[in-house]
Design a protein around this motif. Structure first.
Motif, short mmCIF file in Angstrom:
data_model
loop_
_atom_site.label_atom_id
_atom_site.label_comp_id
_atom_site.label_asym_id
_atom_site.label_seq_id
_atom_site.Cartn_x
_atom_site.Cartn_y
_atom_site.Cartn_z
N LEU A 5 -10.58 -55.14 70.16
CA LEU A 5 -9.58 -55.54 69.16
C LEU A 5 -9.11 -56.98 69.17
O LEU A 5 -8.57 -57.20 70.41
N ASN A 6 -9.04 -57.67 68.27
CA ASN A 6 -8.70 -58.97 68.42
C ASN A 6 -7.12 -59.08 67.70
O ASN A 6 -7.24 -58.93 66.43
N HIS A 7 -5.96 -59.25 68.42
CA HIS A 7 -4.94 -58.99 67.71
C HIS A 7 -4.20 -60.40 67.28
O HIS A 7 -4.03 -61.29 68.21
N ASP A 8 -3.98 -60.46 66.35
CA ASP A 8 -3.44 -61.69 65.54
C ASP A 8 -1.88 -61.56 65.82
O ASP A 8 -1.18 -60.80 65.31
N LEU A 9 -1.56 -62.35 66.85
CA LEU A 9 -0.05 -62.35 67.01
C LEU A 9 0.96 -62.72 65.95
O LEU A 9 2.23 -62.44 66.09
N ALA A 10 0.44 -63.40 65.05
CA ALA A 10 1.19 -63.94 63.83
C ALA A 10 1.47 -62.56 63.02
O ALA A 10 2.42 -62.52 62.34
N ASN A 11 0.43 -61.83 63.04
CA ASN A 11 0.71 -60.42 62.12
C ASN A 11 1.23 -59.59 62.81
O ASN A 11 1.04 -59.33 64.02
N LYS A 12 2.50 -58.99 62.38
CA LYS A 12 3.09 -58.18 63.25
C LYS A 12 2.82 -56.53 63.59
O LYS A 12 3.24 -55.63 63.89
N THR A 13 1.51 -56.43 62.74
CA THR A 13 0.87 -55.06 62.98
C THR A 13 -0.56 -55.26 63.52
O THR A 13 -1.05 -56.20 63.49
N LEU A 14 -0.90 -53.94 63.89
CA LEU A 14 -2.36 -54.01 64.65
C LEU A 14 -3.18 -52.97 63.91
O LEU A 14 -2.57 -51.70 63.86
N THR A 15 -4.14 -53.08 63.27
CA THR A 15 -5.09 -51.90 62.59
C THR A 15 -6.08 -51.35 63.61
O THR A 15 -6.86 -52.17 64.18
N ILE A 16 -6.00 -50.05 63.76
CA ILE A 16 -7.15 -49.67 64.40
C ILE A 16 -8.17 -49.44 63.59
O ILE A 16 -8.10 -48.76 62.45
N PRO A 17 -9.27 -49.75 63.82
CA PRO A 17 -10.55 -49.86 63.16
C PRO A 17 -10.79 -48.10 62.64
O PRO A 17 -10.62 -47.28 63.37
N ARG A 18 -11.14 -47.97 61.40
CA ARG A 18 -11.51 -46.76 60.80
C ARG A 18 -12.54 -45.83 61.58
O ARG A 18 -12.57 -44.72 61.81
N ALA A 19 -13.63 -46.73 62.08
CA ALA A 19 -14.72 -46.05 62.60
C ALA A 19 -14.12 -45.41 64.15
O ALA A 19 -14.46 -44.25 64.36
N ALA A 20 -13.06 -45.94 64.79
CA ALA A 20 -12.62 -45.56 65.98
C ALA A 20 -11.92 -44.35 65.69
O ALA A 20 -11.82 -43.16 66.47
N LEU A 21 -10.97 -44.27 64.54
CA LEU A 21 -10.30 -42.86 64.19
C LEU A 21 -11.49 -42.00 63.74
O LEU A 21 -11.11 -40.83 64.16
#
Length: 173
Positions: A5-21
């Motif tokens: 996952l590439n975490h955009d530090l400016a964005n305060k949330t991190l999305t888990i890819p639906r495929a992973a879920l």
């Protein structure tokens, strides 16, 4: 399966890819528990089934040897790179700068455990020896369960090298 996952530090949330879920069977689970510690996250159903518990344990047992191998490699490289310098840094008296033994009875009389790490310094022409202040690295290493420490050491992890690397990382308690 592993996802990067590439975490955009400016964005305060991190999305888990639906495929992973979906692959994990958590896509349609509403009650999730997020276990966290410094540097790691583990997502589980709120009330995991026995099969989910077994699969989680199996995954952890697959990942653990890889993590231990990386830790062993880094700790050994730290030891080989000479990261374990003497208390006085680069000493003009090396290699004779190897320390001094203090009788355990004198340490006990001073209220210092014979197994305690020691530090020394010179003050007004006297050499002062005292129990060393524990660093955050020392505390982290001390908090390891004895079985975990033994497993790491048996796997080739050099705990002194780990301690030096932790000090270099400037971890906080």
């Amino acid at each position: 399966m592993k996802f990067h996952l590439n975490h955009d530090l400016a964005n305060k949330t991190l999305t888990i890819p639906r495929a992973a879920l979906q692959l994990s069977g958590l896509a349609d689970v509403s009650d999730l528990i997020l276990h966290t510690d410094s540097g790691c996250v583990l997502l589980l159903p709120g009330d995991p089934t026995v099969a989910e518990l077994l699969k989680t344990i199996s995954l952890l047992s697959t990942v653990t040897p890889q993590l231990i191998s990386r830790l062993a490699e880094r700790s050994q490289m730290a030891m080989e790179a000479g990261m374990t310098e003497t208390a006085c840094g680069t000493c003009e008296h090396e290699p004779r700068c190897s320390g001094l033994e203090i009788p355990p009875c004198q340490l006990a009389e001073a209220g210092i455990s014979p197994t305690a790490a020691l530090e020394s310094f010179v003050e007004e022409g006297r050499i002062i020896v005292q129990a060393a202040m524990k660093t955050a690295a020392d505390v982290l290493i001390d908090e390891l369960d004895d079985d975990v420490r033994t497993m790491l050491e048996d796997s080739g992890v050099r705990m002194e090298g780990v301690c030096r690397l932790l000090e270099k990382e400037e971890i906080s308690e």
